[in-house]
Scaffold this active site. Sequence first.
Site, PDB file in Angstrom:
ATOM      1  CD  GLU A 194      60.115 100.787  21.168  1.00 50.33           C
ATOM      2  OE1 GLU A 194      59.177 100.381  20.473  1.00 50.33           O
ATOM      3  OE2 GLU A 194      60.343 100.367  22.329  1.00 50.33           O
ATOM      4  CG  ASP A 209      75.544  94.406  42.337  1.00 47.75           C
ATOM      5  OD1 ASP A 209      75.359  93.199  42.113  1.00 47.75           O
ATOM      6  OD2 ASP A 209      76.494  94.837  43.018  1.00 47.75           O
TER       7      ASP A 209
END
EC number: 2.2.1.3
Length: 706
Positions: free
Chosen positions: A431, A167
């Site tokens: 990025e 999770d």
Amino acid sequence: MALAKAASINDDIHDLTMRAFRCYVLDLVEQYEGGHPGSAMGMVAMGIALWKYTMKYSTNDPTWFNRDRFVLSNGHVCLFQYLFQHLSGLKSMTEKQLKSYHSSDYHSKCPGHPEIENEAVEVTTGPLGQGISNSVGLAIASKNLGALYNKPGYEVVNNTTYCIVGDACLQEGPALESISFAGHLGLDNLVVIYDNNQVCCDGSVDIANTEDISAKFRACNWNVIEVEDGARDVATIVKALELAGAEKNRPTLINVRTIIGTDSAFQNHCAAHGSALGEEGIRELKIKYGFNPSQKFHFPQEVYDFFSDIPAKGDEYVSNWNKLVSSYVKEFPELGAEFQSRVKGELPKNWKSLLPNNLPNEDTATRTSARAMVRALAKDVPNVIAGSADLSVSVNLPWPGSKYFENPQLATQCGLAGDYSGRYVEFGIREHCMCAIANGLAAFNKGTFLPITSSFYMFYLYAAPALRMAALQELKAIHIATHDSIGAGEDGPTHQPIAQSALWRAMPNFYYMRPGDASEVRGLFEKAVELPLSTLFSLSRHEVPQYPGKSSIELAKRGGYVFEDAKDADIQLIGAGSELEQAVKTARILRSRGLKVRILSFPCQRLFDEQSVGYRRSVLQRGKVPTVVIEAYVAYGWERYATAGYTMNTFGKSLPVEDVYEYFGFNPSEISKKIEGYVRAVKANPDLLYEFIDLTEKPKHDQNHL
């Protein structure tokens, strides 16, 4: 909708394995009262489905090139991986090693998170979200190699990457970037298995996250399969994995509903995440399971027998692949030789000769010089796979004839097209995942790929955790960071990375290179390709002078060198990167005032530190000459080399490049005044040589001027 329950297979041995596995996990965590038991207990059915029935691997040859890759993105659940390595016959994962988990054993192969140095661990995981991003890189690697080298009847590369996430992984930024990108690329050789237990450290997941995970993945072009009883139903998980293997054109998410701390007193409770259950709780579970409560660290022989065929199966995989490659090389001699070189992780023998030696004499931005190096290398070196985070127009790395690595089914509005054989990647504005994917490419098989990324220097801060993980794992990539220092100019302080240099210079196993002209770019780029570790180039947007006969390709590889010498110097100036120009011009003024000035060029502190003591002393002359570093970055780190600094001590400003340098006092006239005063002060008080002096004043321009 959940996948229909599959027909039962081997239920009795599955049940015995799961019960014994959970107790073994609890025993390991209990012995040193630390670790992460809960998810490992809930994921056992997944592990059986993967290691016993699905994954293609060899325990006798863990580095076999065409193996399926397994990544545990939720790395804190490492006991899950270690125990299945043990059961499947990995020789190094002995019972003694398992018991070294969380111990004081310096040589333990069971650290608290999986580490790449150990057998059968593809990448080091721990910071959540990194592993799934690495997995996308591993899948891209396989797709690219398959597209380049596979021929009809000769699928020499066809492996699948399996990644387990929890999770927490799916809440992290790099994971979300990578999920989006993998779906965009249609990586059908990537299978992500979601340990969906709905529990986090602080409670239930819904205290912070209530989104529909399956819907999110579907929206990102993933095939989604849901399994309801993931804590026990091995057969249905196996069926889900088979369906994932049959999927074409999309990666697959298998959303497996599990139970953290299955069957124990802390089942479905956040305490199961990272706490020992306690001796009484373990005793109760063993009695419940029909085991001897006093017996610890135990798998019944039937469990070992169940997994006993795996080593021989792995040997067969390797043998068949070796035969296939042997036939392939005979059928396709030239391509086969190149493929074998890639398998060995070798660059073409002539790679150095590909780098340009015809360097400019006119003022040239160092980003332009670096671009020439990348283009020349990438054009003829198949190991290179390069890309940018939506800044190809600015960094301009694509080489003549380059092909994009792209989903072949994609029809873009701008007309950009490619396929999986391409070696230039448009990562989009991602990025962090770009650099984490580069780590996956580098880890696929060391040397098979040389990843090169590019973006504005400021935005590599978004990717800092991935670059740190590259350094930690000793993975090799080259990062082309342009628009450095305050030279980003009009874009202003948000784009002027005045503090980042301190981070990268401090990072172990990492090379931060800031060349001052094209010759230094040439030398340092060659060095970066030779090095076994990652490099970040800090490059100017603006043009800088060239210094033929003074700057040196060879000496730049040593990190620092004497640029202009002077006997019995009164002052030394260290110029770094684009501020080498400031050092040269300042020296001229100081000499005109009767001072003897020595100039040092210092493009890479780490390379300099690796030189001999004698060389370092001959260059720096510490304790003899006052030394001022001139750099449009913060001074932190230069104290080891200089006695004073003319550097940045505030954030930048939005001005044209010439004006922003002027605004912060980076002009030779101003610098020379400060240095002249410093030289006089040192002569009056030699003790000043033993403390670092900041010569820079904060700008005093009228802020109220309209």
